[in-house]
Design a protein around this motif. Structure first.
Motif, short mmCIF file in Angstrom:
data_model
loop_
_atom_site.label_atom_id
_atom_site.label_comp_id
_atom_site.label_asym_id
_atom_site.label_seq_id
_atom_site.Cartn_x
_atom_site.Cartn_y
_atom_site.Cartn_z
N GLY A 7 0.74 -1.15 -0.08
CA GLY A 7 -0.03 -0.20 -0.03
C GLY A 7 0.74 1.25 0.21
N LEU A 8 0.19 2.28 0.56
CA LEU A 8 0.82 3.56 0.76
C LEU A 8 2.39 3.77 1.10
N ILE A 9 2.66 3.21 2.28
CA ILE A 9 3.83 3.16 2.81
C ILE A 9 5.04 2.32 2.37
N ALA A 10 4.45 1.13 1.83
CA ALA A 10 5.36 0.37 1.19
C ALA A 10 5.78 0.94 -0.07
N TYR A 30 4.04 -9.45 -1.06
CA TYR A 30 2.97 -10.05 -0.87
C TYR A 30 2.11 -9.18 -0.35
N ASP A 31 0.64 -9.19 -0.90
CA ASP A 31 -0.35 -8.36 -0.27
C ASP A 31 -1.59 -9.33 -0.90
N PRO A 32 -2.43 -9.46 0.14
CA PRO A 32 -3.87 -10.07 -0.26
C PRO A 32 -4.51 -9.45 -1.43
N GLN A 35 -4.05 -6.57 -6.84
CA GLN A 35 -3.77 -5.80 -7.70
C GLN A 35 -2.88 -4.77 -7.19
N ARG A 36 -2.67 -4.68 -5.85
CA ARG A 36 -2.02 -3.62 -5.14
C ARG A 36 -0.55 -4.37 -5.52
N ALA A 37 -0.41 -5.68 -5.02
CA ALA A 37 0.80 -6.40 -5.18
C ALA A 37 1.45 -6.29 -6.62
N SER A 69 -2.65 -4.40 12.91
CA SER A 69 -3.10 -5.47 13.49
C SER A 69 -2.36 -6.71 13.01
N GLU A 70 -1.78 -6.43 11.86
CA GLU A 70 -0.98 -7.76 11.40
C GLU A 70 0.59 -7.62 11.65
N HIS A 71 0.86 -6.34 12.21
CA HIS A 71 2.43 -6.27 12.37
C HIS A 71 3.14 -7.36 13.23
N VAL A 114 12.37 1.01 12.72
CA VAL A 114 10.94 1.10 12.85
C VAL A 114 10.77 2.49 12.15
N GLY A 115 9.40 2.58 11.89
CA GLY A 115 9.12 3.74 10.88
C GLY A 115 8.72 4.99 11.45
N LEU A 116 9.51 5.25 12.69
CA LEU A 116 9.63 6.50 13.28
C LEU A 116 10.62 7.39 12.42
N THR A 159 -9.49 1.92 3.98
CA THR A 159 -10.69 2.14 5.08
C THR A 159 -10.24 1.56 6.61
N TRP A 160 -9.19 1.05 6.54
CA TRP A 160 -8.96 0.48 7.89
C TRP A 160 -8.76 1.26 9.00
N ARG A 161 -8.27 2.55 8.78
CA ARG A 161 -8.03 3.28 9.81
C ARG A 161 -9.35 3.81 10.76
N GLY A 162 -10.49 3.32 9.91
CA GLY A 162 -11.99 3.37 10.57
C GLY A 162 -12.20 2.33 11.37
N LEU A 173 -2.89 6.83 18.46
CA LEU A 173 -2.06 5.67 18.20
C LEU A 173 -1.47 5.67 16.82
N GLU A 174 -2.61 5.90 15.92
CA GLU A 174 -2.18 6.00 14.50
C GLU A 174 -1.29 6.96 13.87
N HIS A 175 -1.42 8.05 14.49
CA HIS A 175 -0.67 9.19 13.72
C HIS A 175 0.24 9.90 15.04
N1 LIG Z 1 5.64 5.98 9.17
C1 LIG Z 1 4.86 6.82 8.73
O1 LIG Z 1 4.91 7.94 8.80
C2 LIG Z 1 3.57 5.86 8.30
C3 LIG Z 1 2.74 6.59 7.23
C4 LIG Z 1 1.62 5.93 6.70
C5 LIG Z 1 1.49 4.81 7.28
N2 LIG Z 1 2.43 4.09 8.28
C6 LIG Z 1 1.76 2.82 8.86
O2 LIG Z 1 2.18 1.78 7.89
C7 LIG Z 1 1.09 0.73 7.92
C8 LIG Z 1 0.45 0.55 6.64
O3 LIG Z 1 -0.19 1.79 6.16
P1 LIG Z 1 -0.65 2.14 4.77
O4 LIG Z 1 -1.09 3.84 4.62
O5 LIG Z 1 0.47 1.72 3.77
O6 LIG Z 1 -1.87 1.22 4.58
P2 LIG Z 1 -2.34 0.80 3.00
O7 LIG Z 1 -3.91 0.43 3.31
O8 LIG Z 1 -2.13 1.43 2.15
O9 LIG Z 1 -1.75 -0.79 2.87
C9 LIG Z 1 -1.91 -1.83 3.82
C10 LIG Z 1 -1.89 -2.99 2.84
O10 LIG Z 1 -1.46 -4.12 3.58
C11 LIG Z 1 -2.19 -4.91 3.30
N3 LIG Z 1 -2.12 -6.36 4.22
C12 LIG Z 1 -3.00 -6.55 5.17
N4 LIG Z 1 -2.68 -7.80 5.63
C13 LIG Z 1 -1.68 -8.30 4.91
C14 LIG Z 1 -0.94 -9.48 5.19
N5 LIG Z 1 -1.11 -10.27 6.13
N6 LIG Z 1 0.35 -9.73 4.30
C15 LIG Z 1 0.57 -8.59 3.35
N7 LIG Z 1 -0.34 -7.52 3.40
C16 LIG Z 1 -1.24 -7.39 3.99
C17 LIG Z 1 -3.37 -4.71 2.65
O11 LIG Z 1 -4.02 -5.40 1.73
C18 LIG Z 1 -3.08 -3.22 2.17
O12 LIG Z 1 -3.08 -3.03 0.73
C19 LIG Z 1 0.28 1.28 9.14
O13 LIG Z 1 0.55 0.59 10.46
C20 LIG Z 1 0.51 2.82 9.34
O14 LIG Z 1 0.23 3.18 10.41
C21 LIG Z 1 3.30 4.76 8.65
#
Ligand SMILES: NC(=O)c1ccc[n+]([C@@H]2O[C@H](COP(=O)([O-])OP(=O)(O)OC[C@H]3O[C@@H](n4cnc5c(N)ncnc54)[C@H](O)[C@@H]3O)[C@@H](O)[C@H]2O)c1
Length: 335
Positions: A7-10, A30-32, A35-37, A69-71, A114-116, A159-162, A173-175
């Motif tokens: 997703g976004l941060i990957a 890997y991403d379930p 299409q994203r993967a 929740s998957e971390h 870690v992503g800090l 939508t998972w942030r909701g 926690l999230e931000h």
């Molecule tokens: N460091 C930062 O500043 C920063 C910024 C944004 C997000 N984040 C963190 O990064 C994490 C992801 O956020 P995002 O914005 O990229 O979310 P996102 O929704 O864009 O991407 C998350 C992806 O994880 C996938 N996923 C879920 N379970 C999985 C599994 N078991 N195996 C593989 N893929 C799986 C989902 O399908 C989704 O595509 C969150 O914990 C968020 O808090 C950190």
């Protein structure tokens, strides 16, 4: 480097790695959400793996970039195979899971980061130096405000942030796990908190305003306001003001300032943009980019920064803030 989550941060991390001075290959993703993967694999010239194991097998180090929740589960699988790990913040949805995750990483003895990412911010590095300068005197008070448009309305294409089961909680926690860490990194250790939260958007378990008063080890007191609002015209913004005995310091915006100061003796100044980056250089961790720093640590087998132990400390304070808010502002120690 393997990726769990596409997703976004990957995408942000993989993009960061493309400029790494230590050459790396993105081994698999890997991403379930297939299409994203697929999109990620095309963008970064890698392959889509059929499952988590295949990514771990193919990689020296794995980025865990899934929803929160998957971390724990995924980090535990990565380090059980003795692979280095980069885990996004927050570590987990609860302090108990964050602690278990950190213990698993510690036992495995692998390189971990870690992503800090704001520990690599020139603006916060400069602010920290100005605050810790003996000429500033002790910290008396802090106002730390972090505002962001609520990330559940579509801007983030997820939508998972909701969903409290996936995110754990809301804006703190999230931000603002970043903000707790930044207060301790640049200003001082938080020893007690008293907090209140609200939930204007009425999303179950997702607070959208948290106000935490805090006491610092040196005797100063401050406040952290973390808000998710609906003003999409505003970018996500941090604003910090620190009143020391002999100096006032302010910061606006996460990376490039401005950072300004005013001394009781009459001196004052400020930096912004490229000037700020140059002024902060001596106070920043080596290798300015967090992903480049991780790649270098993995290649050399040396400790990475900031590591998971640093992130666990932020979870201890966040947990204290949630317990205080649940008790409508009762003070909770977290020294
Ligand atoms: N460091 C930062 O500043 C920063 C910024 C944004 C997000 N984040 C963190 O990064 C994490 C992801 O956020 P995002 O914005 O990229 O979310 P996102 O929704 O864009 O991407 C998350 C992806 O994880 C996938 N996923 C879920 N379970 C999985 C599994 N078991 N195996 C593989 N893929 C799986 C989902 O399908 C989704 O595509 C969150 O914990 C968020 O808090 C950190």
């Amino acid at each position: 480097m393997g990726f769990l989550g596409a997703g976004l941060i990957a995408n942000a991390h993989a993009n960061g790695l493309t400029g790494s001075p230590v050459p790396i290959t993105i081994s698999a993703v890997y991403d379930p959400h297939h299409q994203r993967a697929q999109n990620f694999a095309e963008r970064f010239a890698t392959r889509v793996a059929p499952d988590v194991e295949a990514v771990v097998e193919a990689s020296d180090a794995v980025y865990v970039c899934t929803w929160t929740s998957e971390h724990r589960r995924l980090v535990e699988r990565v380090v059980a195979a003795s692979r280095a790990v980069f885990c996004e913040k927050p570590l987990a949805t609860t302090l108990a899971d964050a602690t278990a995750l950190a213990e698993a990483v510690h036992r495995a003895g692998v390189v971990n980061q870690v992503g800090l990412v704001l520990r690599h911010s020139p603006a916060f590095a400069l602010m920290g130096r100005l605050v810790r300068d003996p000429a500033a005197g002790r910290v008396v008070s802090v106002v730390f405000r972090d505002d962001q448009y609520i990330p559940t309305q579509g801007m983030y294409e997820s939508t998972w942030r909701g969903d409290a089961a996936k995110a754990g909680a809301g804006t703190l926690l999230e931000h603002s796990i970043h903000d707790i860490d930044l207060i301790e990194y640049t200003i001082g250790r938080i020893v007690s908190v008293n907090a209140r939260s609200t939930n204007y958007h009425e999303i179950p378990g997702i607070e959208d305003v948290m106000v935490a008063g805090f006491g610092l080890a040196g005797g100063g007191i401050g406040s952290l306001l973390s808000i998710w609002h609906d003003n999409l015209a505003r970018p996500s913004q941090r604003r910090v003001e620190v009143f020391c005995e002999h100096r006032y310091v302010s910061l606006e915006n996460d990376w490039h300032g401005p950072v300004r100061w005013q001394d009781a003796t009459g001196g004052e100044g400020g930096y912004e943009g490229a000037d700020l980056v140059a002024a902060a250089a001596s106070s920043l961790p080596p290798l300015g980019h967090p992903d480049h720093a991780f790649a270098a640590a993995v290649a050399a087998g040396t400790p990475a920064y900031p590591d998971i132990a640093i992130a666990l400390r932020a979870h201890v304070v966040a947990d204290a803030i949630y317990r205080s808010a649940a008790a409508r502002g009762q003070a909770v120690d977290c020294g």
